[in-house]
Design an enzyme around this catalytic site. Structure first.
Site, short mmCIF file in Angstrom:
data_model
loop_
_atom_site.label_atom_id
_atom_site.label_comp_id
_atom_site.label_asym_id
_atom_site.label_seq_id
_atom_site.Cartn_x
_atom_site.Cartn_y
_atom_site.Cartn_z
N ILE A 20 0.74 -1.57 -0.23
CA ILE A 20 -0.30 0.19 -0.41
C ILE A 20 0.63 1.03 0.40
O ILE A 20 0.19 2.17 -0.19
CB ILE A 20 -1.17 -0.16 1.03
CG1 ILE A 20 -0.63 -0.10 2.05
CG2 ILE A 20 -2.05 -0.54 0.74
CD1 ILE A 20 -1.20 -0.15 3.86
N GLY A 21 2.26 1.23 0.77
CA GLY A 21 2.74 2.53 0.08
C GLY A 21 4.71 1.92 0.13
O GLY A 21 4.28 1.25 0.12
N GLY A 23 8.01 4.30 1.22
CA GLY A 23 9.42 5.05 2.00
C GLY A 23 10.26 4.76 1.29
O GLY A 23 10.81 4.77 1.00
N SER A 24 11.93 5.85 1.69
CA SER A 24 12.98 5.96 1.32
C SER A 24 13.67 4.34 2.03
O SER A 24 14.43 3.80 0.94
CB SER A 24 13.33 6.55 1.89
OG SER A 24 13.07 8.27 1.34
N VAL A 27 8.91 -0.84 2.61
CA VAL A 27 7.86 -0.46 2.27
C VAL A 27 6.27 -1.77 2.73
O VAL A 27 6.87 -1.90 4.29
CB VAL A 27 7.75 -2.50 0.98
CG1 VAL A 27 6.67 -2.62 0.10
CG2 VAL A 27 8.56 -2.23 -0.06
N LYS A 43 5.04 -2.22 8.05
CA LYS A 43 6.14 -1.08 7.32
C LYS A 43 7.17 -2.34 7.51
O LYS A 43 7.57 -2.65 9.05
CB LYS A 43 5.90 -0.18 8.25
CG LYS A 43 7.45 0.56 7.49
CD LYS A 43 6.79 2.27 8.55
CE LYS A 43 7.98 3.16 7.45
NZ LYS A 43 7.95 4.45 8.67
N ASP A 136 8.79 16.15 10.40
CA ASP A 136 8.41 15.79 8.82
C ASP A 136 7.46 15.39 8.33
O ASP A 136 6.69 15.19 7.41
CB ASP A 136 9.25 14.38 8.59
CG ASP A 136 9.25 14.35 6.93
OD1 ASP A 136 9.23 15.41 5.59
OD2 ASP A 136 9.78 13.12 6.70
N1 ATP Z 1 -0.38 2.59 8.45
C1 ATP Z 1 -1.32 2.61 7.87
N2 ATP Z 1 -1.81 2.52 6.39
C2 ATP Z 1 -2.13 2.87 5.81
N3 ATP Z 1 -1.65 3.14 4.94
C3 ATP Z 1 0.28 3.73 5.03
C4 ATP Z 1 0.12 3.47 6.80
N4 ATP Z 1 1.40 3.53 6.78
C5 ATP Z 1 1.76 3.92 5.52
N5 ATP Z 1 1.35 3.47 4.44
C6 ATP Z 1 1.43 4.00 3.35
O1 ATP Z 1 2.87 3.98 3.02
C7 ATP Z 1 2.99 5.14 2.28
C8 ATP Z 1 4.91 5.31 3.00
O2 ATP Z 1 4.51 4.95 4.50
P1 ATP Z 1 6.26 5.09 5.06
O3 ATP Z 1 6.18 5.43 6.53
O4 ATP Z 1 6.78 3.76 5.23
O5 ATP Z 1 7.29 6.20 4.36
P2 ATP Z 1 7.83 7.42 4.91
O6 ATP Z 1 8.63 6.84 5.65
O7 ATP Z 1 6.67 8.29 4.73
O8 ATP Z 1 8.95 7.57 3.49
P3 ATP Z 1 10.19 8.66 3.16
O9 ATP Z 1 10.88 7.34 4.45
O10 ATP Z 1 10.39 8.29 1.87
O11 ATP Z 1 9.55 9.57 4.20
C9 ATP Z 1 2.86 6.76 3.71
O12 ATP Z 1 2.65 8.05 2.73
C10 ATP Z 1 0.98 6.03 2.73
O13 ATP Z 1 0.87 6.49 1.48
#
Ligand code: ATP
Length: 709
Positions: A20-21, A23-24, A27, A43, A136
């Site tokens: 569903i998403g 980040g850097s 997954v 995550k 952030d």
């Molecule tokens: N609990 C959750 N429920 C639904 N979607 C989620 C959830 N957690 C994360 N996501 C989705 O996954 C995406 C990436 O989340 P994540 O926290 O791993 O990345 P990030 O840490 O924000 O990325 P970066 O490190 O690049 O800033 C989010 O923007 C969101 O769309």
């Protein structure tokens, strides 16, 4: 592809479903509890990819989430470690994140914006009560329980968060440029109010998405659809000077966030605090002062770095010296022969009167390896797991504080430097002695390794079309950056890198000429000369070694060459000897050098020696990079992804020059970076690379959509 590898996989008691998403470094999967069927988001982070700093961020995130239980903060259910990976089991938010909501809905009604702001305020109140700063905040990190305007908003992604004592000031650069407070962008000290800037940027985006897209980036002061309270809040959150920005108390109590209509007495109380807001006619409140429209912009478009919100302490300074830059060229000698010219140019660049102090308070944490626990191992309580992790390194929050609390005061302040540097674990004396004569500088000019042993990584300064810019990934991720700090030890690669630097800085010189800033252009021009001089020197040393024979025949030369160029091997010497037209390369560099000498000479003619204060070239370069980054942010916000990526990439090139090459140049006084300067530069490069990758990937998806339709 990631979906295929995830679906059906079991992690602890959870069955992974779809991705569903991402980040850097993570997954994010939708998953279900095998027994209860509870939906969760998992995550997944590959710990091996994380350097020490990122591991600490991860632990910080876990600790913070663990200790907070509030509807507006994402809930942590569990932590599952397997070899090489850690899984953070989170409450699932089926509404996705706020950026998705904005993309789906465009601009939202004021009532909806208010609803989200109230929730965000409630979440921030909890952080505030716990002395936490998120650092952030952005729509991607605000998750929604459902996909409608009644959704519960939850603050997520605490990777950058840290504990902050009241009125404490931090100095670490992090966050996303689009939502990043100016004081963080400009690397000044900041406090929790930096989060409030981000809130303002988010509110601005929520309300004005369509306006931002369709017209110029103007704050719609006369927008009749927005209430004065709403505009007032937005405006007061987006004050560039944190001192003028709303306090948290004022934010929490702002009438826009109150549930019902404010009563009469509140209106009048409020009116007294409305210091800068122009109100529409007929409103009971009075406008007291015309506000600067530009002051309301999330990203100031000016280049003016003057005033209190200028450059970072580490870089900002005006040379107190009068014109002692000592640039003199004897044109006749130069024309006689290249080598004479090279030897007779007195290239003394006074870019500042004080050396940077050595600040080594960063990077002093011990490595914390995560333990590897198999998926079959009985599930432990979160607390036990945290104890496991913690036992290897103490309280992460405490550690993060240690790491982030940087000795206060300007990093140019020599008086405070000894105290801070004496505490450091990694003390590196940077810079070479002031040199005025190029011909004597061979040995002294060798690049000084900054962290660790000389590495053999080859770093190509990213061009705007760099194939390294993998969309959606962090090109300059932290684990690479340590290696990137050192100039390449491969001679020809190094020369190319220097050429890239020179061309990036040349653009800046032209820009300065265009804006009539001759003196700045001149000081930067001298840096270009120093770059070409370095390139020439490397090339000559390399070629001479190759021609004159093997290292056994001339071991003394080899030793000095290796000192200069890092770890050169015979293959490379041979390559150079065999390069057809290596002479061409040499004369090409010489030509470039002489051209630049000529340009410098032109500048020198119009600048009166002895009476002019010489600007700090490195500061100018740094400021230019920040401006490019900000402009990249504006373009990203406007949806001009191509321009955004280009601007980010230009900013990165300049910052990489400062980080990687600038210290090895022969300048007077020598340019050196403190550890904290380097850390900030690295982090900034990383953030910009991320934005660059994101802009490129957005652009690619737009192009794909167009192709399909
Ligand atoms: N609990 C959750 N429920 C639904 N979607 C989620 C959830 N957690 C994360 N996501 C989705 O996954 C995406 C990436 O989340 P994540 O926290 O791993 O990345 P990030 O840490 O924000 O990325 P970066 O490190 O690049 O800033 C989010 O923007 C969101 O769309």
């Amino acid at each position: 592809m990631a979906q295929a590898t995830g679906r059906g996989r079991v992690v602890g008691d959870y069955l992974l479903n779809r991705q569903i998403g991402s980040g850097s470094f993570s997954v994010v999967w939708h998953a279900m509890h095998r027994v209860h069927g509870t939906e969760v988001a998992i995550k997944e982070i590959v710990t091996g990819k994380l350097n020490k700093k990122l591991q600490e961020s991860l632990m910080s995130e876990i600790f913070i989430l663990k200790r907070i239980n509030h509807p507006n903060i994402i809930r942590l259910h569990d932590i599952i470690e397997v070899p090489g990976k850690i899984h953070i089991v989170l409450e699932y938010c089926k509404g996705g994140d706020l950026s998705m909501y904005i993309s789906r809905h465009g601009s939202v009604l004021e009532a909806t914006a208010k609803h989200f702001m109230q929730q965000l305020a409630a979440g921030l109140q909890v952080l505030r009560d716990n002395n936490l700063i998120h650092r952030d905040l952005k729509p991607q990190n605000l998750l929604l329980s459902t996909n409608d305007d009644k959704a519960v908003l939850k603050i997520a992604d605490f990777g950058f968060a840290r504990s902050l004592q009241p009125r404490g000031l931090a100095e670490t650069l992090c966050g996303s440029p689009l939502y990043m407070a100016p004081e963080i962008m400009q690397m000044q000290k900041y406090d929790a109010k930096a989060d409030l800037w981000s809130v303002g940027a988010i509110l601005f985006q929520l309300l004005l998405q369509n306006i931002v897209r369709s017209t110029e980036l103007n704050f719609p002061i006369d927008n009749k659809d927005l209430s004065p309270y709403c505009k007032d809040l937005c405006q007061k959150l987006l004050r560039r000077n944190p001192v003028e920005r709303l306090t948290f108390e004022e934010f929490f109590n702002h009438p826009f966030l109150s549930q019902g209509q404010p009563d009469e007495s509140r209106i009048w109380a409020f009116s007294r605090t409305m210091d800068n807001f122009p109100l529409s006619e007929g409103h009971p409140l009075k406008n007291t002062e015309e506000s600067s429209q530009e002051d309301c912009l999330p990203f100031p478009l000016d280049n003016d770095s003057s005033g209190t919100e200028g450059s970072p302490s580490s870089v900002k300074r005006r040379s107190s010296m009068k014109s002692t830059y000592g640039f003199s060229i004897d044109t006749r000698e130069r024309r006689e022969s290249t080598s004479n010219a090279l030897n007779n140019i007195d290239l003394t660049i006074r870019y500042g009167g004080t050396r940077h102090r050595l600040d080594n308070t960063s990077f002093r944490l011990e490595s914390n390896e995560f333990s590897h626990e198999t998926a079959d191992e009985p599930q432990k309580s979160i607390d036990q797991k945290l104890v496991n992790i913690q036992s290897r390194g103490g309280d992460p929050l405490e550690m993060i504080d240690q790491d982030y609390v940087i000795v206060s005061g300007s990093s140019m302040d020599l008086s405070s430097s000894s105290a801070s540097s004496s505490k450091a674990n990694h003390s590196h004396k940077l810079g070479s002695p002031p040199l005025t004569s190029i011909s004597n500088t061979t040995a002294s000019a060798s690049p000084i390794p900054i962290i660790g042993a000389t590495n053999t990584n080859i770093y190509h300064i990213g061009s705007s079309e760099s194939p390294n810019s993998v969309p959606g990934t962090s090109q300059g991720s932290m684990d690479m950056l340590d290696a990137l700090e050192q100039p390449s030890s491969h001679g020809m690669t190094r020369i190319k890198s220097l050429q890239h630097c020179a061309s990036a800085i040349k653009e800046l010189v032209n820009e300065k000429i265009g804006t009539g800033s001759q003196l700045e252009a001149f000081s930067i021009q001298l840096v270009i000369l120093a770059i070409w001089k370095k390139a020439l020197h490397i090339f000559h040393t390399l070629a001479a070694s190759a021609v004159e024979g093997s290292p056994s025949q001339d071991s003394a030369r080899l030793r000095s060459t290796s000192k200069e160029l890092g770890t050169l091997d015979m293959e490379e010497f041979q390559d150079v000897v065999n390069i057809e037209g290596s002479e061409d390369i040499s004369s090409q560099i010489e030509r470039e050098f002489l051209q630049e000498v000529e340009h410098a000479e032109e500048f020198a003619k119009v600048i009166e020696p002895g009476s002019t204060e010489m600007p700090d070239a490195m500061e100018t370069i740094f400021q230019a990079a920040l401006t490019l980054g900000r402009h990249g942010g504006v373009h990203e916000l406007l949806g001009n992804m191509e321009s955004a990526a280009l601007l980010y990439s230009k900013a990165v090139r300049l910052l990489v020059f400062l980080l990687v090459e600038a210290q090895s140049l022969i300048l007077n006084p020598p340019f050196s970076l403190t550890n904290s300067d380097r850390y900030r530069l690295r982090t900034y490069i990383d953030v910009l690379n991320n934005r660059q990758g994101y802009s490129r990937s957005q652009r690619m998806s737009l192009l794909n959509c167009k192709d399909q339709s």
